[in-house]
Design an enzyme around this catalytic site. Sequence first.
Site, mmCIF file in Angstrom:
data_model
loop_
_atom_site.group_PDB
_atom_site.id
_atom_site.type_symbol
_atom_site.label_atom_id
_atom_site.label_comp_id
_atom_site.label_asym_id
_atom_site.label_seq_id
_atom_site.Cartn_x
_atom_site.Cartn_y
_atom_site.Cartn_z
ATOM 1 N N TYR A 1 0.849 -1.188 0.000
ATOM 2 C CA TYR A 1 0.000 0.000 0.000
ATOM 3 C C TYR A 1 0.882 1.234 0.000
ATOM 4 O O TYR A 1 1.825 1.336 0.810
ATOM 5 C CB TYR A 1 -0.886 -0.017 1.249
ATOM 6 C CG TYR A 1 -1.835 1.150 1.363
ATOM 7 C CD1 TYR A 1 -2.921 1.275 0.505
ATOM 8 C CD2 TYR A 1 -1.659 2.113 2.346
ATOM 9 C CE1 TYR A 1 -3.801 2.339 0.624
ATOM 10 C CE2 TYR A 1 -2.540 3.182 2.473
ATOM 11 C CZ TYR A 1 -3.611 3.285 1.603
ATOM 12 O OH TYR A 1 -4.481 4.338 1.724
ATOM 13 N N ASP B 1 9.159 2.318 -0.220
ATOM 14 C CA ASP B 1 8.171 3.053 0.565
ATOM 15 C C ASP B 1 8.466 2.765 2.030
ATOM 16 O O ASP B 1 8.140 1.697 2.547
ATOM 17 C CB ASP B 1 6.761 2.598 0.180
ATOM 18 C CG ASP B 1 5.689 3.390 0.916
ATOM 19 O OD1 ASP B 1 5.971 3.866 2.037
ATOM 20 O OD2 ASP B 1 4.579 3.524 0.389
ATOM 21 N N LYS C 1 4.662 9.360 8.443
ATOM 22 C CA LYS C 1 4.378 8.952 9.822
ATOM 23 C C LYS C 1 5.376 9.547 10.831
ATOM 24 O O LYS C 1 5.210 10.680 11.253
ATOM 25 C CB LYS C 1 4.289 7.424 9.900
ATOM 26 C CG LYS C 1 3.159 6.880 8.964
ATOM 27 C CD LYS C 1 2.802 5.473 9.268
ATOM 28 C CE LYS C 1 1.873 4.849 8.251
ATOM 29 N NZ LYS C 1 0.466 5.165 8.410
#
Length: 443
Positions: free
Chosen positions: A156, A251, A279
């Site tokens: 994702y 990622d 994050k």
Amino acid sequence: MNATTPARSVPGYCLPHSHAAFLRANRSIPGGVNSPARAFGAVGGEPPFMARAEGQFLYDIDGHQYIDYIGSWGPMILGHGHQRVKRAIAEALETGTSFGAPTERESEIAEAVIEAVPSIEKVRFVSSGTEAAMSAVRVARGVTGRAKIIKMTGHYHGHVDSLLVQAGSAATTLGTPNSPGVTPGSVADTILVPFNDAKAVADVFAAYPGQVAAVLLEPVAGNMGLVPPRPGYLEALRKMTETDGAMLFFDEVMTGFRLALGGAQERFGIRPDVTCLGKIIGGGLPAAAYGASRGIMDFVSPAGPIYQAGTLSGNPLAMAAGLATLRELRDRSPYDRLEALSARLAEGLDRAAKDAGVPHVVQRVGSMLTLFFHDGPVENYEDAKRSDTKLFGRFFWEMLARGVYLPCSQFEAAFVSAAHTEADVDHTIEAASEALRASAGPP
Ligand code: HOZ
């Protein structure tokens, strides 16, 4: 507020204030939430609404305390309300919340990122992981002059159109790994392969020589539950991309600053060409980034021709929170302790599931882990999807009722923070023993 752990009565588990809040939210917000991962779609029922968070705990508006293993889905590695981070935000608040003009703090945090992350020589800040992935794909295509990208099923990268195909996280949880609204045209150049299968990637390179801009992946997958790379897999991808002239794109939105200060690339000793961060880099405020070598990043506007922009990019409050978090991680290095604590948790969950006679596997890298209700190792998306998600749902609620807040989907990773203690972990294992016995029977 005088918080207590919730009453252990499942399914009579009742949160009247949260229920009212959820009804209200549903009237004005789709599904009552601003991101589907929070909606409890996979586990049934309604989410507790949160009043506050402190250290390793969440507190709901019904007065319950939970040991928090989502940490805002990754950012809160230091725990909630860390003093150094709060002070930095407060100081920044005094001087202005947004200028739309450059500040010195942006260079400070850029330098901190470059110092920490092995492959990054220049970095551009954006506001979310989605934005970072979207921009970095543009850069990979713009620099190589190639269109095709290779994506792993179950990985994702935010809700970027070209990457929202066989996507993990809440897209899998809610059964929409390919979303309506994503046109065939926008995914025409996205080639899917299973994670941990180097031959599948080699086959694509053989079929489309010189046409692939980048191989994209989470080096440690966290969005189909936690799935580590097989030994040698990342090395094989590095070699193939170099040979073909394609970019290797990590990622590290989840793994950056978590699996080591320098992320998965430090931990596994592999340097990608392009890295996405998110994050933790915002310390709990909205910030993300993408970075690469100077040669690649100087293609980005205004240094170069590849356009990318953002009104709130490099926002002063987010930069202050992110910088304080990165400095704390550098100065105090909690990684050994996180490793030990997370190993203790993984071993305890494994023991508890064995004792309850539940088919399972616990997978962990550093402070990210998943208890899969799956017999045998989970190495890719197909394996992950074979997990017993109904059992997961029952287990999740039994844990919540015992004051433990796990990610509300089998297809997410749990995060341990520096604020957790051995006592929290031991309480969690004890709760899991009870919860597994309670949920393992017939539904
Ligand atoms: N990217 C997060 C972990 N899969 C989910 C956060 C969200 O979508 O709200």
